[in-house]
Design a protein around this motif. Structure first.
Motif, PDB file in Angstrom:
ATOM      1  N   ARG A 137       0.833  -1.202   0.000  1.00  0.00           N
ATOM      2  CA  ARG A 137       0.000   0.000   0.000  1.00  0.00           C
ATOM      3  C   ARG A 137       0.870   1.255   0.000  1.00  0.00           C
ATOM      4  O   ARG A 137       1.789   1.393   0.801  1.00  0.00           O
ATOM      5  N   HIS A 138       0.561   2.175  -0.912  1.00  0.00           N
ATOM      6  CA  HIS A 138       1.308   3.432  -1.017  1.00  0.00           C
ATOM      7  C   HIS A 138       0.447   4.606  -0.534  1.00  0.00           C
ATOM      8  O   HIS A 138      -0.768   4.617  -0.710  1.00  0.00           O
ATOM      9  N   ALA A 139       1.080   5.558   0.079  1.00  0.00           N
ATOM     10  CA  ALA A 139       0.421   6.801   0.477  1.00  0.00           C
ATOM     11  C   ALA A 139       1.476   7.911   0.539  1.00  0.00           C
ATOM     12  O   ALA A 139       2.607   7.672   0.979  1.00  0.00           O
ATOM     13  N   PHE A 140       1.127   9.073   0.054  1.00  0.00           N
ATOM     14  CA  PHE A 140       2.031  10.222   0.061  1.00  0.00           C
ATOM     15  C   PHE A 140       3.362   9.910  -0.617  1.00  0.00           C
ATOM     16  O   PHE A 140       4.437  10.274  -0.143  1.00  0.00           O
ATOM     17  N   GLY A 141       3.252   9.190  -1.721  1.00  0.00           N
ATOM     18  CA  GLY A 141       4.403   8.994  -2.583  1.00  0.00           C
ATOM     19  C   GLY A 141       5.323   7.846  -2.239  1.00  0.00           C
ATOM     20  O   GLY A 141       6.363   7.678  -2.907  1.00  0.00           O
ATOM     21  N   LYS A 142       4.990   7.027  -1.271  1.00  0.00           N
ATOM     22  CA  LYS A 142       5.878   5.908  -0.935  1.00  0.00           C
ATOM     23  C   LYS A 142       5.101   4.822  -0.189  1.00  0.00           C
ATOM     24  O   LYS A 142       3.992   5.069   0.315  1.00  0.00           O
ATOM     25  N   PRO A 143       5.671   3.611  -0.105  1.00  0.00           N
ATOM     26  CA  PRO A 143       4.987   2.544   0.626  1.00  0.00           C
ATOM     27  C   PRO A 143       4.764   2.925   2.090  1.00  0.00           C
ATOM     28  O   PRO A 143       5.580   3.640   2.680  1.00  0.00           O
ATOM     29  N   LEU A 144       3.687   2.423   2.678  1.00  0.00           N
ATOM     30  CA  LEU A 144       3.398   2.736   4.076  1.00  0.00           C
ATOM     31  C   LEU A 144       4.559   2.382   5.001  1.00  0.00           C
ATOM     32  O   LEU A 144       4.841   3.096   5.970  1.00  0.00           O
ATOM     33  N   VAL A 145       5.240   1.281   4.690  1.00  0.00           N
ATOM     34  CA  VAL A 145       6.318   0.839   5.571  1.00  0.00           C
ATOM     35  C   VAL A 145       7.444   1.863   5.666  1.00  0.00           C
ATOM     36  O   VAL A 145       8.182   1.905   6.660  1.00  0.00           O
ATOM     37  N   ASP A 146       7.571   2.709   4.647  1.00  0.00           N
ATOM     38  CA  ASP A 146       8.621   3.725   4.659  1.00  0.00           C
ATOM     39  C   ASP A 146       8.252   4.948   5.486  1.00  0.00           C
ATOM     40  O   ASP A 146       9.103   5.813   5.727  1.00  0.00           O
ATOM     41  N   HIS A 147       7.001   5.027   5.910  1.00  0.00           N
ATOM     42  CA  HIS A 147       6.606   6.087   6.837  1.00  0.00           C
ATOM     43  C   HIS A 147       6.976   5.638   8.251  1.00  0.00           C
ATOM     44  O   HIS A 147       6.592   4.561   8.688  1.00  0.00           O
ATOM     45  N   GLU A 148       7.706   6.478   8.937  1.00  0.00           N
ATOM     46  CA  GLU A 148       8.255   6.074  10.234  1.00  0.00           C
ATOM     47  C   GLU A 148       7.179   5.592  11.202  1.00  0.00           C
ATOM     48  O   GLU A 148       7.361   4.622  11.929  1.00  0.00           O
TER      49      GLU A 148
END
Length: 385
Positions: free
Chosen positions: A267-278
């Motif tokens: 799943r992507h949100a705000f330009g990147k995969p969710l996992v990359d959101h801290e």
């Protein structure tokens, strides 16, 4: 341990490949999987050679540390323990009967449980509104009165898991000598299910029932142990049963975490995969930590039980630590997955409900902490005269 690891690997493959596709079967209802579904799943487990995998063909019960890895594998699906015949309350009842039943009682009551041909129920808890036994079993009100070579049992029971559809019952009642356990064939007209409760969990066949016992006649040779030994015998079952709950739900939360990880990477949100959101990545990292701590706590307590100790305090510590950790894991999985996490599209929502109930079943967190605090005080008084 290598044999147990082999068994666990076979159980895991069976649960992932055969059982998991049943998770959306319409026969999974609010009060657990139907009897028809249970029979179908157990037939498939028998064909796969993974039915009752913690008890060997010669009747040997594996060590608790070995059981831990097998039940964790079975728990990878909420249906896994039912399919492989390691679910509560049957697993705990099998253990108790294997430890303390007579040969005749084992042949009559234990053998069909091990074969997966019967389910069982443990009748101890009583309605709170009537001042009956709950977390405090000393409040037991159900009575057992000697009548010749029989006993008459009268009372009401509550939250009796699997009573509907069970063929074997273990009933706790108060005789003149104290709490006593009786083995009974089910169904019996003297044991009437008043209603099956609607609860937040839905993995156990038969659900949780309110039961009336009116004039139940039990032959003396169906007493488990001796009169007044009920609490002592319950202790034999108690610590291992607490721990096997931890084992199974650790498997379920392991699977929920896998689903959340997959979702966060796809799943992507705000330009990147969710996992990359801290905020998301850190929740998954915290899950890893809690999963490992739960695993180690289970292994430690299982090791204590394997010495032959009752492990009462150790199982209380493990139950608190593991149930609270699993609740955090399940909650994070729901949060990571957002709207999908609260839907029935995956098992994550069910695991959340089941683990929330687990924080109460087999003793609420607060009761275990209270018991441990009493132990701390006793030990302090002993050390300080």
């Amino acid at each position: 341990m290598s044999d147990a690891a082999t068994i666990a690997a076979r159980v895991e493959a069976f649960v992932r490949e055969v059982v998991a596709p049943y998770e959306r079967d319409p026969r999974c209802g609010a009060h657990g999987p139907s009897e028809d579904l249970v029979r179908e799943l157990r037939a498939r487990a028998k064909d796969a050679g993974v039915l009752t995998p913690h008890i060997l063909a010669d009747g040997t019960h594996l060590h608790h540390r070995e059981v831990a890895i097998i039940l964790r594998a079975a728990g990878l699906s909420p249906l896994g323990p039912v399919a492989t015949n390691v679910a509560a309350p049957d697993e705990g009842n099998m253990y108790l009967l294997g430890q303390r039943a007579s040969d005749e009682q084992k042949a009559r009551f234990l053998a069909p449980l091990i074969a997966g041909e019967a389910r069982s129920a443990f009748f101890m808890t009583e309605p709170a509104a009537e001042g009956g036994a709950g977390s405090d079993p000393s409040m037991l009100q159900t009575t057992a009165t000697r009548d010749g070579n029989q006993w008459r049992i009268d009372g009401r029971k509550a939250f009796i898991t699997g009573a509907e559809g069970a063929k074997v019952g273990i009933v706790m009642a108060k005789a003149d000598e104290g709490a006593t356990l009786f083995l009974v064939d089910l169904p019996d007209p003297a044991i009437r299910i008043e209603r099956v409760l609607d609860t937040i969990d839905s993995s156990m066949p038969g659900g949780h029932a309110i039961v009336a016992i009116d004039g139940l006649r039990v032959p003396a040779d169906q007493m488990l142990g001796a009169p007044g030994e009920g609490f002592q015998l319950a202790q034999v079952r108690l610590a291992p049963a607490r721990l096997t709950h931890c084992m199974r739900w650790l498997g379920a939360c392991t699977r929920a975490h896998e689903i959340a990880v997959d979702y966060a990477n796809r799943r992507h949100a705000f330009g990147k995969p969710l996992v990359d959101h801290e905020g998301v990545g850190f929740m998954l990292a915290e899950n890893l930590i809690d999963l490992k701590q739960a695993e180690l706590m289970i292994d430690w307590c299982a090791g204590v039980l394997d010495t032959g100790a009752l492990g009462t305090a150790e199982s209380s510590m493990a139950k608190v630590a593991v149930s609270e950790a699993l609740m955090r894991i399940a909650d994070r999985c729901v949060q990571v997955m957002g709207g999908t996490g609260v839907s029935g599209d995956t098992i994550v929502e069910q695991v959340f409900r089941e683990v929330r109930a687990f924080r109460i079943y087999d003793g609420p967190t607060e009761v275990h902490k209270w018991s441990l605090a009493k132990k701390i005080k006793r030990e302090w008084k002993t050390a300080n005269g």
